[in-house]
Structures are given as C-alpha cells and as structure tokens.
Scaffold this motif. Structure first.
Motif, short mmCIF file in Angstrom:
data_model
loop_
_atom_site.label_atom_id
_atom_site.label_comp_id
_atom_site.label_asym_id
_atom_site.label_seq_id
_atom_site.Cartn_x
_atom_site.Cartn_y
_atom_site.Cartn_z
N ILE A 1 2.10 2.96 -12.48
CA ILE A 1 1.26 3.41 -11.36
C ILE A 1 1.41 4.92 -11.19
O ILE A 1 2.54 5.44 -11.13
N ARG A 2 0.26 5.60 -11.14
CA ARG A 2 0.27 7.03 -10.78
C ARG A 2 0.24 7.08 -9.25
O ARG A 2 -0.72 6.60 -8.62
N ILE A 3 1.30 7.60 -8.67
CA ILE A 3 1.47 7.51 -7.21
C ILE A 3 0.69 8.63 -6.51
O ILE A 3 0.80 9.80 -6.88
N HIS A 4 -0.09 8.23 -5.51
CA HIS A 4 -0.79 9.24 -4.69
C HIS A 4 -0.08 9.46 -3.35
O HIS A 4 -0.16 10.54 -2.78
N ALA A 5 0.55 8.41 -2.84
CA ALA A 5 1.24 8.55 -1.55
C ALA A 5 2.40 7.58 -1.47
O ALA A 5 2.38 6.51 -2.09
N THR A 6 3.43 7.97 -0.73
CA THR A 6 4.60 7.12 -0.50
C THR A 6 5.08 7.42 0.92
O THR A 6 4.39 8.13 1.66
N THR A 7 6.18 6.83 1.34
CA THR A 7 6.67 7.08 2.70
C THR A 7 8.16 7.41 2.65
O THR A 7 8.85 7.06 1.69
N VAL A 8 8.64 8.07 3.70
CA VAL A 8 10.09 8.13 3.94
C VAL A 8 10.33 7.24 5.14
O VAL A 8 9.75 7.44 6.21
N THR A 9 11.15 6.22 4.96
CA THR A 9 11.39 5.23 6.03
C THR A 9 12.82 5.33 6.54
O THR A 9 13.67 6.01 5.96
N SER A 10 13.07 4.55 7.59
CA SER A 10 14.45 4.46 8.10
C SER A 10 15.37 3.88 7.02
O SER A 10 16.56 4.18 7.00
#
Ligand SMILES: NC(=O)c1ccc[n+]([C@@H]2O[C@H](COP(=O)([O-])OP(=O)(O)OC[C@H]3O[C@@H](n4cnc5c(N)ncnc54)[C@H](OP(=O)(O)O)[C@@H]3O)[C@@H](O)[C@H]2O)c1
Length: 325
Positions: free
Chosen positions: A32-41
């Motif tokens: 997968i070519r990543i476009h968005a991710t998150t920083v989570t707790s």
C-alpha cells in the motif's frame, strides 16, 4: 522510502524522518502506498513507555528490551494498492483502501505491506484519505467494547473522555446502536461532543457524574478517572463498566463487581477485520465519521506526537504522507 523512525523510547523528539528500505509484498500480501496515517494514544504509549500502572514490566517483553523491535509506529493508514504479492485476487492495483495493522504498527511511512486476507478494506468513497486513516483505532475499540458489553438499544450509556480518539468514536457508535448517550468532557469540547450526537454532555470541571443521582447501563472510561471504585454507585442493576483505560488491577475488578450484579470489562481490544468492514459500511451510510483535530505532514510528525502527548487532542491527529500525483 521515507519513514518516521524511533530507535529508543522517550519524548516526541526520539522520532526522526529517514530513508529506509521500501518493503516488497510477499505471497498473499498487498503493498500500500500510504496517503495518510494517524498518531494515536497507542503510539504515544509505545514510544514513551508511559503505561497504565502494573503494565510497565510486561511492555519491554512485548515491544523490545532497551529499544523498540518495530522502529516504525502508526497503527492505521489509508492509501492505494501499488502492487500485489503472488496469489492475491481480492484486490487490484489502484484500489483505495484503509488498513489497521494495529499493535504491529509500521504505518508512519510511505509504504506498508499488509496481508490481503488481513486488516485491509476498501475505503468508503465519501471519506477523504485523511478521514479513512482515522476510522480504525477508535472505531474498532468502540465496536469491540460495545460488543463485549452486549449494548442494547434504549440503554443509557455514559462515555467519560468523550472528546478523545476513542470517545468521539464511542459517542457516535453508541447513538448508532440506539443508546441514550451522555458524554463527559471539558467545557470547551461540549459543543463537539453534542455535534457527534450525544444527548447530554457533562463538563467534568463543573459537575461530577457520580454525584448527580443518574444511573447508567453502561459507563465507558477512556480517561482513567472512572474506575469501579468511583463508578459503581452510578451503574444500574445489570450495568457494565467498560475500562478502555484501566490499570493491571482493574483486570481483577470483574471479581469485585460480581456480587453486585454489575460487570467490569477491561483489557486490550481484539482487532477483527469484520469490524473494519462494519466501520466502512457505517461511514458509507453517513453514520460514523472520524473527527479530525489537526493534520500534519510526515515531516512534522514530531509536532503531531507533541499534540497527542498533551492528552488533550480532540478526536484524531492525522499525518499526511507523500504527494498524490
Ligand atoms: N483497551 C484498549 O485496547 C485501548 C484501546 C485504545 C485506547 N486505549 C487507551 O484509552 C485511552 C484513551 O485513548 P484516546 O485515544 O481516546 O486518548 P485521547 O484522544 O488522548 O483522549 C483522552 C481524552 O480524555 C479526556 N479527559 C482528560 N481528563 C479527563 C477527565 N478528568 N475526565 C474526563 N475526560 C478527561 C480529554 O478530554 P478533554 O480535553 O475534554 O478534557 C481527552 O479528549 C488511552 O490511555 C489509551 O491508551 C486502550
């Protein structure tokens, strides 16, 4: 490829954006070519080793002794399939997807391989990549805890920590399942929690839900301030306390609660692909939409970690990766 790497536990500044080897999909995997991710707790806990009381001795065994075994954080992503490993027929190159590798992380990067039969699902067409990236962490936690509690329509649910990543998901999911939802948050976030569908909002800086005489069928604690000792008087007969955030001793609360006909549910979320499909369907139907506090480019991921570390983020913190041309 570029990735945000951490090689020691510590503050946000231990994370650095670097060039690392681009992964190659094995048989049964998609790249997968990543476009968005998150920083989570969850990323904050793994990076800082700040863990609920009692879990500190176990964490190095799981995450790596002295330094992290998996140097790339990030439990969820949205992007496009760039290549298929041998034998993959369920996806095609170019498919837009979101994925939730969960505790195995590795999403703070330009690419990640995921098992095609694993935690990857087509992206809801009405969500941006940024929104789709934030579907899973709070959503899967919410679905899992509500399932374990056997939530029924018409029940009264109180979500303590209603403005956070898990809380904003649980308010929406609670409403979807037909509950009467009360959100507990600071006054500045009351409007947000109401906008997500909460029937009632309690500002914890002014009012104490344990002293207002109201009984709830389900109390969800995502803030760690409503353990069984404090919440038991606010649980209706047959009530369930969902300790999304609890310490090791809370795992033993189920025993303490049995004789009162109340139940305490604690422990880690189990990650299921079916839950990702449910979240995608709910999003597509306009019944669940991750709330995004702020979005940072990968180059500013340290700033994103700082916001998450504050413990005061609203909903989700998103990180965009690469350009979409
Ligand atoms: N069991 C599991 O498998 C599992 C899964 C996911 C997460 N977690 C844990 O769950 C916790 C919450 O995660 P998250 O992602 O939702 O964190 P988060 O986004 O940082 O949200 C925490 C929220 O807590 C609220 N809060 C702070 N003090 C409070 C108080 N005294 N009373 C009520 N609310 C208060 C804050 O809202 P205000 O700014 O309005 O005060 C904030 O929005 C984390 O500790 C995480 O490690 C566990």
């Amino acid at each position: 490829m570029k990735a945000a790497v951490y090689e020691r536990y510590g503050p946000p500044e231990v994370v650095e954006v670097r060039d690392v080897e681009k992964p190659v999909p094995k048989a049964g995997e998609v790249l997968i070519r990543i476009h968005a991710t998150t920083v989570t707790s969850g990323d904050w806990r793994m990076r800082s080793m700040e863990l609920p009381a009692g879990f500190g001795f176990m964490a190095p065994l799981v995450l790596g002794i002295g330094k992290p075994r998996q140097p790339i954080l990030g439990s969820e992503l949205a992007g496009e399939i760039e290549a298929l490993g041998a034998g993959v027929t369920s996806f095609q190159v170019g498919d837009q997807v979101f994925a939730f590798p969960g505790a195995s992380t590795g999403c703070h990067a330009e690419y990640r391989c995921v098992r095609a039969a694993g935690p990857v699902v087509k992206k809801p067409s009405n969500l941006s990549f940024e929104e789709a990236a934030a579907l899973s962490f709070g959503g899967a936690t919410g679905l899992d805890f509500f399932r374990r509690a056997a939530l029924k329509a018409g029940e009264r649910v109180l979500v303590n920590g209603a403005s956070g990543g898990v809380g904003t998901a649980m308010v929406q999911l609670g409403k979807h399942f037909g509950a009467e939802v009360t959100g507990v948050c600071s006054g500045g976030n009351a409007e947000l929690v109401r906008s997500l569908g909460a029937d009632h909002v309690i500002d914890y800086t002014k009012d104490d839900f344990t002293k207002n005489g109201v009984l709830y069928d389900i109390i969800v604690d995502t803030a760690g301030t409503a353990p069984y000792s404090r919440s038991k008087g606010s649980l209706a007969k047959g009530g369930r306390l969902l300790l999304v955030l609890g310490d090791l001793w809370d795992l033993f609360s189920p025993l303490a609660s049995l004789w009162r006909g109340r139940k305490v549910i604690a422990g880690p979320t189990s990650e299921r692909v079916d839950d990702l499909r449910t979240l995608a369907e709910l999003a597509e139907a306009g019944k669940y939409k991750p709330f995004i506090d702020r979005t940072f480019p990968l180059e500013q991921i340290v700033e994103a970690h700082r916001l998450v570390d504050s413990g005061r983020k609203r909903g989700n913190v998103v990180v965009t990766v690469g350009s979409r041309s």
